[in-house]
Scaffold this motif. Structure first.
Motif, PDB file in Angstrom:
ATOM      1  N   TYR A 144      12.682   4.749   1.832  1.00  0.00           N
ATOM      2  CA  TYR A 144      11.784   3.604   2.006  1.00  0.00           C
ATOM      3  C   TYR A 144      12.516   2.351   1.566  1.00  0.00           C
ATOM      4  N   MET A 145      12.157   1.229   2.155  1.00  0.00           N
ATOM      5  CA  MET A 145      12.679  -0.060   1.674  1.00  0.00           C
ATOM      6  C   MET A 145      11.547  -1.061   1.786  1.00  0.00           C
ATOM      7  N   HIS A 146      11.466  -1.930   0.801  1.00  0.00           N
ATOM      8  CA  HIS A 146      10.434  -2.966   0.814  1.00  0.00           C
ATOM      9  C   HIS A 146      10.592  -3.856   2.056  1.00  0.00           C
ATOM     10  N   ASN A 147       9.465  -4.306   2.615  1.00  0.00           N
ATOM     11  CA  ASN A 147       9.505  -5.060   3.878  1.00  0.00           C
ATOM     12  C   ASN A 147      10.385  -6.306   3.802  1.00  0.00           C
ATOM     13  N   ARG A 148      10.271  -7.075   2.745  1.00  0.00           N
ATOM     14  CA  ARG A 148      11.076  -8.303   2.619  1.00  0.00           C
ATOM     15  C   ARG A 148      12.570  -7.954   2.666  1.00  0.00           C
ATOM     16  N   VAL A 149      12.923  -6.873   1.973  1.00  0.00           N
ATOM     17  CA  VAL A 149      14.332  -6.498   1.900  1.00  0.00           C
ATOM     18  C   VAL A 149      14.797  -5.893   3.240  1.00  0.00           C
ATOM     19  N   ARG A 150      13.869  -5.210   3.945  1.00  0.00           N
ATOM     20  CA  ARG A 150      14.233  -4.735   5.293  1.00  0.00           C
ATOM     21  C   ARG A 150      14.658  -5.922   6.144  1.00  0.00           C
ATOM     22  N   MET A 151      13.917  -7.020   6.023  1.00  0.00           N
ATOM     23  CA  MET A 151      14.243  -8.197   6.841  1.00  0.00           C
ATOM     24  C   MET A 151      15.605  -8.767   6.448  1.00  0.00           C
TER      25      MET A 151
ATOM     26  N   SER B 258       0.804  -1.233   0.000  1.00  0.00           N
ATOM     27  CA  SER B 258       0.000   0.000   0.000  1.00  0.00           C
ATOM     28  C   SER B 258       0.832   1.276   0.000  1.00  0.00           C
ATOM     29  N   LEU B 259       2.071   1.217   0.457  1.00  0.00           N
ATOM     30  CA  LEU B 259       2.929   2.404   0.625  1.00  0.00           C
ATOM     31  C   LEU B 259       2.263   3.436   1.541  1.00  0.00           C
ATOM     32  N   LEU B 260       1.501   2.955   2.488  1.00  0.00           N
ATOM     33  CA  LEU B 260       0.814   3.883   3.409  1.00  0.00           C
ATOM     34  C   LEU B 260       1.651   4.201   4.648  1.00  0.00           C
ATOM     35  N   SER B 261       2.764   3.487   4.847  1.00  0.00           N
ATOM     36  CA  SER B 261       3.473   3.610   6.133  1.00  0.00           C
ATOM     37  C   SER B 261       3.914   5.033   6.489  1.00  0.00           C
ATOM     38  N   PRO B 262       4.474   5.831   5.557  1.00  0.00           N
ATOM     39  CA  PRO B 262       4.857   7.178   5.990  1.00  0.00           C
ATOM     40  C   PRO B 262       3.642   8.053   6.305  1.00  0.00           C
TER      41      PRO B 262
ATOM     42  N   THR C  44      16.830   7.526   8.241  1.00  0.00           N
ATOM     43  CA  THR C  44      16.727   7.531   6.778  1.00  0.00           C
ATOM     44  C   THR C  44      15.357   7.117   6.234  1.00  0.00           C
ATOM     45  N   LEU C  45      14.499   6.546   7.070  1.00  0.00           N
ATOM     46  CA  LEU C  45      13.176   6.125   6.601  1.00  0.00           C
ATOM     47  C   LEU C  45      12.170   7.278   6.691  1.00  0.00           C
ATOM     48  N   VAL C  46      11.383   7.489   5.647  1.00  0.00           N
ATOM     49  CA  VAL C  46      10.308   8.473   5.794  1.00  0.00           C
ATOM     50  C   VAL C  46       9.190   7.923   6.679  1.00  0.00           C
ATOM     51  N   ASP C  47       9.131   6.585   6.827  1.00  0.00           N
ATOM     52  CA  ASP C  47       8.084   6.017   7.690  1.00  0.00           C
ATOM     53  C   ASP C  47       8.611   5.653   9.081  1.00  0.00           C
ATOM     54  N   ALA C  48       9.781   6.196   9.456  1.00  0.00           N
ATOM     55  CA  ALA C  48      10.373   5.844  10.761  1.00  0.00           C
ATOM     56  C   ALA C  48       9.327   5.975  11.860  1.00  0.00           C
ATOM     57  N   ASP C  49       9.193   4.922  12.603  1.00  0.00           N
ATOM     58  CA  ASP C  49       8.128   4.885  13.595  1.00  0.00           C
ATOM     59  C   ASP C  49       8.697   4.254  14.871  1.00  0.00           C
ATOM     60  N   PRO C  50       8.529   4.914  16.010  1.00  0.00           N
ATOM     61  CA  PRO C  50       9.189   4.402  17.222  1.00  0.00           C
ATOM     62  C   PRO C  50       8.778   2.982  17.574  1.00  0.00           C
TER      63      PRO C  50
ATOM     64  N   ALA D  15      10.330  -2.614  17.240  1.00  0.00           N
ATOM     65  CA  ALA D  15       9.783  -3.974  17.340  1.00  0.00           C
ATOM     66  C   ALA D  15      10.302  -4.837  16.189  1.00  0.00           C
ATOM     67  N   SER D  16      10.396  -4.271  14.992  1.00  0.00           N
ATOM     68  CA  SER D  16      10.855  -5.058  13.838  1.00  0.00           C
ATOM     69  C   SER D  16      12.323  -5.427  13.979  1.00  0.00           C
ATOM     70  N   TRP D  17      13.144  -4.487  14.428  1.00  0.00           N
ATOM     71  CA  TRP D  17      14.572  -4.813  14.601  1.00  0.00           C
ATOM     72  C   TRP D  17      14.740  -5.892  15.658  1.00  0.00           C
ATOM     73  N   GLN D  18      13.984  -5.784  16.735  1.00  0.00           N
ATOM     74  CA  GLN D  18      14.115  -6.826  17.774  1.00  0.00           C
ATOM     75  C   GLN D  18      13.561  -8.160  17.261  1.00  0.00           C
TER      76      GLN D  18
ATOM     77  N   ALA E 292      -2.397  -4.857  11.668  1.00  0.00           N
ATOM     78  CA  ALA E 292      -2.435  -5.294  13.069  1.00  0.00           C
ATOM     79  C   ALA E 292      -1.024  -5.458  13.644  1.00  0.00           C
ATOM     80  N   TRP E 293      -0.032  -5.737  12.793  1.00  0.00           N
ATOM     81  CA  TRP E 293       1.353  -5.780  13.292  1.00  0.00           C
ATOM     82  C   TRP E 293       1.765  -4.403  13.822  1.00  0.00           C
ATOM     83  N   ARG E 294       1.282  -3.379  13.157  1.00  0.00           N
ATOM     84  CA  ARG E 294       1.555  -2.016  13.660  1.00  0.00           C
ATOM     85  C   ARG E 294       0.931  -1.843  15.053  1.00  0.00           C
TER      86      ARG E 294
HETATM   87  P1  FAD Z   1       1.873  -2.739   3.624  1.00  0.00           P
HETATM   88  O1  FAD Z   1       2.349  -4.114   3.336  1.00  0.00           O
HETATM   89  O2  FAD Z   1       0.945  -2.126   2.677  1.00  0.00           O
HETATM   90  O3  FAD Z   1       1.222  -2.802   5.071  1.00  0.00           O
HETATM   91  C1  FAD Z   1       0.219  -1.862   5.514  1.00  0.00           C
HETATM   92  C2  FAD Z   1       0.652  -1.233   6.825  1.00  0.00           C
HETATM   93  O4  FAD Z   1       0.774  -2.237   7.832  1.00  0.00           O
HETATM   94  C3  FAD Z   1       1.998  -0.551   6.769  1.00  0.00           C
HETATM   95  O5  FAD Z   1       1.897   0.757   6.259  1.00  0.00           O
HETATM   96  C4  FAD Z   1       2.422  -0.576   8.237  1.00  0.00           C
HETATM   97  O6  FAD Z   1       1.816   0.457   8.976  1.00  0.00           O
HETATM   98  C5  FAD Z   1       1.849  -1.896   8.708  1.00  0.00           C
HETATM   99  N1  FAD Z   1       2.885  -2.934   8.637  1.00  0.00           N
HETATM  100  C6  FAD Z   1       3.206  -3.707   7.589  1.00  0.00           C
HETATM  101  N2  FAD Z   1       4.182  -4.583   7.922  1.00  0.00           N
HETATM  102  C7  FAD Z   1       4.483  -4.344   9.208  1.00  0.00           C
HETATM  103  C8  FAD Z   1       5.421  -4.908  10.129  1.00  0.00           C
HETATM  104  N3  FAD Z   1       6.213  -5.934   9.799  1.00  0.00           N
HETATM  105  N4  FAD Z   1       5.466  -4.410  11.383  1.00  0.00           N
HETATM  106  C9  FAD Z   1       4.647  -3.402  11.760  1.00  0.00           C
HETATM  107  N5  FAD Z   1       3.739  -2.826  10.931  1.00  0.00           N
HETATM  108  C10 FAD Z   1       3.669  -3.287   9.669  1.00  0.00           C
HETATM  109  N6  FAD Z   1       7.377   0.038   9.449  1.00  0.00           N
HETATM  110  C11 FAD Z   1       7.137   1.336   9.742  1.00  0.00           C
HETATM  111  O7  FAD Z   1       6.013   1.816   9.539  1.00  0.00           O
HETATM  112  N7  FAD Z   1       8.116   2.123  10.288  1.00  0.00           N
HETATM  113  C12 FAD Z   1       9.384   1.647  10.547  1.00  0.00           C
HETATM  114  O8  FAD Z   1      10.218   2.386  11.064  1.00  0.00           O
HETATM  115  C13 FAD Z   1       9.662   0.284  10.209  1.00  0.00           C
HETATM  116  N8  FAD Z   1      10.898  -0.234  10.407  1.00  0.00           N
HETATM  117  C14 FAD Z   1      11.139  -1.559  10.077  1.00  0.00           C
HETATM  118  C15 FAD Z   1      12.418  -2.091  10.305  1.00  0.00           C
HETATM  119  C16 FAD Z   1      12.689  -3.416   9.964  1.00  0.00           C
HETATM  120  C17 FAD Z   1      14.054  -4.005  10.248  1.00  0.00           C
HETATM  121  C18 FAD Z   1      11.674  -4.222   9.403  1.00  0.00           C
HETATM  122  C19 FAD Z   1      11.952  -5.654   9.048  1.00  0.00           C
HETATM  123  C20 FAD Z   1      10.404  -3.708   9.190  1.00  0.00           C
HETATM  124  C21 FAD Z   1      10.110  -2.373   9.522  1.00  0.00           C
HETATM  125  N9  FAD Z   1       8.833  -1.816   9.315  1.00  0.00           N
HETATM  126  C22 FAD Z   1       8.596  -0.512   9.647  1.00  0.00           C
HETATM  127  C23 FAD Z   1       7.684  -2.671   8.895  1.00  0.00           C
HETATM  128  C24 FAD Z   1       7.401  -2.750   7.386  1.00  0.00           C
HETATM  129  O9  FAD Z   1       8.573  -3.005   6.684  1.00  0.00           O
HETATM  130  C25 FAD Z   1       6.748  -1.477   6.832  1.00  0.00           C
HETATM  131  O10 FAD Z   1       5.666  -1.091   7.634  1.00  0.00           O
HETATM  132  C26 FAD Z   1       6.238  -1.700   5.407  1.00  0.00           C
HETATM  133  O11 FAD Z   1       7.301  -2.089   4.573  1.00  0.00           O
HETATM  134  C27 FAD Z   1       5.610  -0.420   4.897  1.00  0.00           C
HETATM  135  O12 FAD Z   1       5.213  -0.543   3.559  1.00  0.00           O
HETATM  136  P2  FAD Z   1       3.674  -0.508   3.179  1.00  0.00           P
HETATM  137  O13 FAD Z   1       3.009   0.653   3.831  1.00  0.00           O
HETATM  138  O14 FAD Z   1       3.588  -0.602   1.705  1.00  0.00           O
HETATM  139  O15 FAD Z   1       3.178  -1.843   3.871  1.00  0.00           O
END
Ligand code: FAD
Length: 482
Positions: free
Chosen positions: A340-347, A240-244, A371-377, A382-385, A279-281
């Motif tokens: 921004y970085m794709h979630n799979r690649v962040r992992m 969705s790219l909604l995270s930021p 460096t992330l526009v979606d940086a979220d405390p 939680a993801s890094w841990q 819900a992971w958020r």
């Molecule tokens: P979509 O797949 O469209 O998901 C919708 C929404 O669900 C996202 O916008 C986000 O709010 C939430 N979400 C999705 N995946 C996760 C997840 N694994 N954990 C928590 N919430 C999630 N997300 C951030 O928003 N801010 C961060 O600083 C951040 N740091 C991360 C660091 C690492 C090491 C990893 C592995 C993941 C991190 N994420 C972070 C989670 C995830 O990568 C992003 O939320 C996601 O890539 C955002 O893209 P999207 O909005 O297109 O996600």
């Protein structure tokens, strides 16, 4: 006739007009003074990172433009929130302040202290919910404690808590008789100095409430159906790219939840999978609320004894995308290019830093925060841990990503790598994730000289894997704290 005393609406991580309960209640009651305060520190994690400051600048401009449509203004002030609120109340004649609650440790501390101090001055403060689908203090296990495992948390969230439907933006926002002074946004220097490394961000982002709404519509119309399959493919643009937008509250999770309501049959499993990610958020915030040390301390305290190498040169090569592992490098360069970085690649990139390079996850968390526009405390910590294996319901440490196999599985034709690592553009797909294994003639034909045009791997993955497991074994002999 004199107007009623205005109400200050203090915007924080809720830079939107729709589904904003603090604003709606104020607008229904009288004139409104919309206020944004640039606090000395924005969260328990320290000041906003550079990429998110870029976003904030544009988001405040967008909010200002939206308020102007109502004949209203956005007052910008920097300083300690209590001092600013007191001053703005005095200058505007306001006796009430509204805001939407935050759930990060410093947000909570600020809320509590400000509310008390304002009351002592005869100014009433009222706070509202809206940053999350549910308030973390209300969703507890049957034993009355916080959830530490996602699946039961998700079940409880999905079955017991139907979030309140989002509310519309106010029909009118009345202005006060006198406007307090405002600081010029440009003077806050939120945009990077020239040369502006963030200039490429606008290739994909439109900060602001309208940009967020457009993203949601586009996602539902074009991507939700295939989300389950395509969300893991970094080149597919399937998320969705909604995270930021969520990070600064330009859209609320309730708006997202309700927009996907009733789409089950049409969009199949896409809806449930997507909602689970949202819900992971929630889960991350739940953890941050109940374990405020989450951004700084290992939740599994055995990791306090972990022997990190913390090699500066390796950290620098990782952050610049020069590790010699194409999927990691592509991710780190996507981060630099788009914030921004794709979630799979962040992992994959996080696993590489922690397990292949043995660098403390907190260094990576801090780099991402900057460096992330979606940086979220909550999400970031939680993801890094989670990746480190030190968090709640985390991936086990011994599950170590192989960056080559991960690349081959999720970016089979190398399109993602080629987009962000152009020096590998002409390499055959079968070697794109392992250029170090390609025959010399093939490399030469693709214009690649390892060690010159593209780095050799900075670590041998098989050796690094054994080394990480040995370091992990050292700490697993220590008893685990409950
Ligand atoms: P979509 O797949 O469209 O998901 C919708 C929404 O669900 C996202 O916008 C986000 O709010 C939430 N979400 C999705 N995946 C996760 C997840 N694994 N954990 C928590 N919430 C999630 N997300 C951030 O928003 N801010 C961060 O600083 C951040 N740091 C991360 C660091 C690492 C090491 C990893 C592995 C993941 C991190 N994420 C972070 C989670 C995830 O990568 C992003 O939320 C996601 O890539 C955002 O893209 P999207 O909005 O297109 O996600």
């Amino acid at each position: 006739m004199t107007k009623a005393a205005p109400i200050i609406v203090w915007f924080r991580k809720d830079l939107r007009l729709a589904d904003n309960r603090a604003l709606a209640a104020a607008a229904a009651d009288g004139p409104v003074v919309p206020l944004y305060i640039r606090e000395p520190t924005e969260s328990g994690n320290g000041p906003l990172g550079a990429a998110q400051q870029w976003w904030l600048h544009h988001s405040l401009e967008a909010l200002r433009a939206r308020l102007a449509q109502f004949g209203s203004q956005l007052i910008l002030r920097s300083g300690d929130p209590l001092d600013v609120l007191t001053d703005v109340a005095r200058k505007s004649g306001a006796q009430r302040v509204h805001w939407n609650r935050r759930y990060d440790p410093s947000g909570i501390a600020t809320d509590t202290a400000v509310k008390k101090a304002l009351a002592a001055q005869g100014i009433a403060a009222e706070s509202f919910a809206g940053q999350l689908l549910h308030e973390p203090m209300r969703l507890l296990t049957t034993a009355g404690g916080p959830y530490r495992v996602f699946t039961p948390f998700w079940r409880a969230l999905d079955s017991k808590f139907e979030p309140a439907p989002p509310i519309d933006e106010p029909q009118q926002i009345a202005s006060p008789e006198t406007w307090p002074s405002s600081e010029p946004l440009d003077q806050w220097s939120l945009l990077p100095a020239k040369p502006n490394w963030a200039a490429t961000f606008s290739e994909i982002w439109t900060p602001g409430e309208k940009g967020a709404a457009a993203r949601l519509d586009e996602f539902i119309d074009e991507k939700l159906e295939d989300y389950k399959v395509r969300r893991d493919l970094p080149d597919a643009d399937g998320t969705s790219l909604l995270s930021p937008h969520l990070a600064l509250g330009e859209i609320s999770p309730a708006q997202i939840w309700h927009a996907t309501q009733g789409l089950q049959t049409e969009a199949g499993e896409g809806v449930a999978t997507f909602r689970k990610e949202v819900a992971w958020r929630e889960f991350s915030y739940h953890l941050l609320f109940h374990y405020p040390e989450l951004p700084r301390c290992n939740l599994d305290r055995r990791f306090d004894l972990f022997r990190w190498l913390d090699h500066e040169g390796d950290f620098s090569r990782w952050s610049k995308g020069l590790t010699g592992f194409p999927i990691v490098d592509a991710g780190m360069r996507q981060l630099w290019r788009h914030g921004y970085m794709h979630n799979r690649v962040r992992m994959i990139a996080a696993s590489f830093l922690i397990k292949d390079l043995l660098i403390d996850w907190r260094r990576g968390e801090a780099w991402f925060r900057d460096t992330l526009v979606d940086a979220d405390p909550a999400n970031n910590a939680a993801s890094w841990q989670w990746v480190a294996g030190s968090g709640a319901d985390a991936a086990p440490f011994f599950r170590i990503f192989n960056p080559v196999l991960q690349g081959e599985k999720f970016d089979p034709d190398g399109a993602y790598v080629k987009r962000f690592v152009p020096e590998l553009e002409r390499l055959e797909p079968r070697y794109i994730h392992r250029p170090f294994a390609a025959p010399a003639a093939l490399l030469a034909g693709a214009g690649i000289e390892l060690g010159a045009t593209y780095p050799r791997p900075i670590v041998d993955h098989a050796m690094a894997r054994d080394r990480a497991l040995a370091a992990f074994r050292e700490i697993t002999s220590a008893p685990r704290e409950p």
